[in-house]
Scaffold this active site. Structure first.
Site, PDB file in Angstrom:
ATOM      1  CG  ASN A   1      16.197   2.968  -7.695  1.00  0.00           C
ATOM      2  OD1 ASN A   1      16.612   3.944  -7.084  1.00  0.00           O
ATOM      3  ND2 ASN A   1      14.933   2.841  -8.061  1.00  0.00           N
ATOM      4  CG  HIS A  49       7.803   2.707  -1.326  1.00  0.00           C
ATOM      5  ND1 HIS A  49       6.940   1.955  -2.089  1.00  0.00           N
ATOM      6  CD2 HIS A  49       8.445   3.525  -2.196  1.00  0.00           C
ATOM      7  CE1 HIS A  49       7.071   2.289  -3.365  1.00  0.00           C
ATOM      8  NE2 HIS A  49       7.987   3.242  -3.453  1.00  0.00           N
ATOM      9  CD  GLU A  65      11.204   2.333   2.848  1.00  0.00           C
ATOM     10  OE1 GLU A  65      12.255   2.744   2.311  1.00  0.00           O
ATOM     11  OE2 GLU A  65      10.090   2.822   2.617  1.00  0.00           O
ATOM     12  CB  SER A  76      13.095   4.690  -1.144  1.00  0.00           C
ATOM     13  OG  SER A  76      11.958   5.352  -0.637  1.00  0.00           O
ATOM     14  CG  ASP A  80      10.499  -2.462   1.496  1.00  0.00           C
ATOM     15  OD1 ASP A  80      11.472  -2.888   0.844  1.00  0.00           O
ATOM     16  OD2 ASP A  80       9.547  -1.861   0.963  1.00  0.00           O
ATOM     17  CG  HIS A  97      15.944   1.600  -1.784  1.00  0.00           C
ATOM     18  ND1 HIS A  97      16.176   2.066  -3.062  1.00  0.00           N
ATOM     19  CD2 HIS A  97      14.609   1.694  -1.579  1.00  0.00           C
ATOM     20  CE1 HIS A  97      15.030   2.458  -3.595  1.00  0.00           C
ATOM     21  NE2 HIS A  97      14.064   2.242  -2.717  1.00  0.00           N
ATOM     22  CE  LYS A 102      13.200  -0.324  -5.358  1.00  0.00           C
ATOM     23  NZ  LYS A 102      12.578   0.527  -6.351  1.00  0.00           N
TER      24      LYS A 102
HETATM   25  N1  PLP Z   1       9.574  -0.670  -1.366  1.00  0.00           N
HETATM   26  C1  PLP Z   1      10.419   0.384  -1.407  1.00  0.00           C
HETATM   27  C2  PLP Z   1      11.079   0.818  -0.145  1.00  0.00           C
HETATM   28  C3  PLP Z   1      10.665   1.060  -2.599  1.00  0.00           C
HETATM   29  O1  PLP Z   1      11.480   2.117  -2.637  1.00  0.00           O
HETATM   30  C4  PLP Z   1      10.032   0.608  -3.771  1.00  0.00           C
HETATM   31  C5  PLP Z   1      10.355   1.325  -5.000  1.00  0.00           C
HETATM   32  O2  PLP Z   1       9.898   1.413  -5.991  1.00  0.00           O
HETATM   33  C6  PLP Z   1       9.142  -0.474  -3.676  1.00  0.00           C
HETATM   34  C7  PLP Z   1       8.950  -1.091  -2.466  1.00  0.00           C
HETATM   35  C8  PLP Z   1       8.401  -0.964  -4.869  1.00  0.00           C
HETATM   36  O3  PLP Z   1       9.180  -1.875  -5.576  1.00  0.00           O
HETATM   37  P1  PLP Z   1       8.886  -2.131  -7.108  1.00  0.00           P
HETATM   38  O4  PLP Z   1       9.478  -0.990  -7.861  1.00  0.00           O
HETATM   39  O5  PLP Z   1       9.537  -3.449  -7.388  1.00  0.00           O
HETATM   40  O6  PLP Z   1       7.398  -2.182  -7.259  1.00  0.00           O
END
Ligand code: PLP
Length: 381
Positions: A38, A125, A169, A173, A199, A202, A233
């Site tokens: 990422n 997610h 989101e 993702s 969120d 990405h 990421k």
């Molecule tokens: N939110 C989304 C949309 C994600 O793709 C991810 C990916 O891992 C996360 C949250 C979690 O983030 P982290 O890897 O920092 O725990």
């Protein structure tokens, strides 16, 4: 104790082609082209940035551990500096979390206290889903990016609840497609008890002005209640943040259990994150290159037999079964391309895929070579 339940589960996962394994170490210099990380801006492979950061004595000597949760930590300056910096960028207060997983589970579960219903996009997610489960609130999901359906749900549910938390989101993702944030903020104007939660895991680093994400570019920016970004990421660090209202920030400090009951990220990580975001703000050339690579990859995937997505820095190539995704990934690896298979339950059944993620560190030739390999491998399978 009898472990038969665990062994049977493993066997059934193996049987369906869904058994996950931690991959072997792949040295960065093994010559393969990495399309699995990422690290969208290519910041993670720029070792000169690490040297530049470590050349500063204050950075080098900042602690590698916080030794306490944020509420109990002695040294607060580095967290405070990062939050102030983010707060200025987004023009609203910021709060750090240890990861995106902590941010989503902690915030969704605590914000949904009281008489709430959570309405989430079908493809959000797992960390948002886990937050929903922890909240024990009523919840429902709408088909991916189907805001007409969302509106019908809001018309029915909004009068029945004190609060409707709508969770989406900005860039998905596993599919790389984007939510129409303007449409969401318009909807919110008709349903004022909606708490809009976006969120941008990405999106940050890549999308919007200075890479600050899609939300800040939307005409209804002021109507978004909570924006989440992650540092692991595009920003090539680790941890996460939210930007929100002063009252929600204060509420989270008191109610988000993942914030309260977990050791804070090390101060050196907070400093590194700030340093990396500073670098990323001026990287419009990288963002333009990344978009061009995404457009070309989209053209290539569109003529292959599998189903593909939209032009983006993340693109799926849907093979439809776990076995075929794994086999294609293995074949690509032999040809020098690291592209990981994504299987159920990470994606809905029947949409097993390769997830191709791009980086500004790739070249146009890398994308052409990948296209040639995919064309060859999918035509003879
Ligand atoms: N939110 C989304 C949309 C994600 O793709 C991810 C990916 O891992 C996360 C949250 C979690 O983030 P982290 O890897 O920092 O725990």
């Amino acid at each position: 104790m009898n472990h038969s339940y665990y062994n049977e589960t493993i066997e059934s996962l193996r049987h369906s082609g869904n058994l996950r394994r931690i991959p072997a170490d792949m040295p960065a210099d093994d010559g393969s082209i990495d399309l699995s990380s990422n690290d969208y801006l290519g910041l993670g492979v720029r070792t000169e940035l690490q040297e530049q950061f470590m050349a500063e004595r204050d950075n080098r000597m900042s602690p590698m551990t916080s030794s306490a949760s944020r509420l109990l930590a002695t040294r607060q300056n580095d967290y405070g500096d990062l939050e102030t910096f983010l707060g200025r960028l987004y023009d609203r207060p910021a709060l750090l979390f240890n990861s995106g997983y902590h941010a989503n589970t902690g915030m969704i579960s605590s914000l949904a206290a009281g008489k709430s219903i959570i309405v989430a996009d079908k493809l959000v997610h797992a960390s948002i889903i886990d937050g929903i489960v922890l909240s024990k609130s009523e919840f429902t999901r709408f088909p991916h990016n189907d805001f007409d359906r969302l509106e019908r749900i809001l018309a029915k549910e909004s009068p029945l609840h004190e609060r409707v938390i709508v969770a989406v989101e900005s860039v998905y993702s596993m599919d790389g497609d984007r939510a129409d944030i303007n449409r969401l903020t318009e909807l919110k104007r008709h349903y004022p008890n909606v708490l809009l939660y976006v969120d941008e895991a990405h999106g940050v680093g890549v999308e919007g002005p200075h890479g600050l994400g899609l939300s800040i570019a939307s005409s209804g920016y002021g109507d978004i209640d909570v924006i989440v970004g992650t540092f692991g990421k595009a920003y090539a660090s680790s941890g996460a943040f939210c930007v929100t209202s002063p009252s929600i920030r204060e509420y989270l400090v008191n109610r988000a259990r993942s914030f309260i009951f977990s050791t804070a990220i090390p101060p050196i990580t907070a400093r590194w994150t700030k340093f990396m975001i500073e670098q990323s703000l001026g990287m419009d050339a990288e963002r333009t290159r990344l978009a061009a690579l995404g457009n070309r990859l989209h053209e290539i995937l569109s003529v292959l037999p599998g189903k593909n997505g939209v032009a983006s820095h993340i693109q799926p190539y849907i093979t439809g079964s776990a076995e075929s995704a794994v086999t294609l990934s293995e074949k690509l690896l032999k040809e020098g391309f690291k592209v990981l298979p994504i299987r159920t339950p990470t994606v809905p059944p029947g949409t097993d895929r390769l997830r191709i993620s791009l980086s500004a560190a790739l070249t146009a030739d890398d994308i052409e070579s990948l296209g040639n390999a995919l064309t060859r491998l999918t035509s003879c399978s």
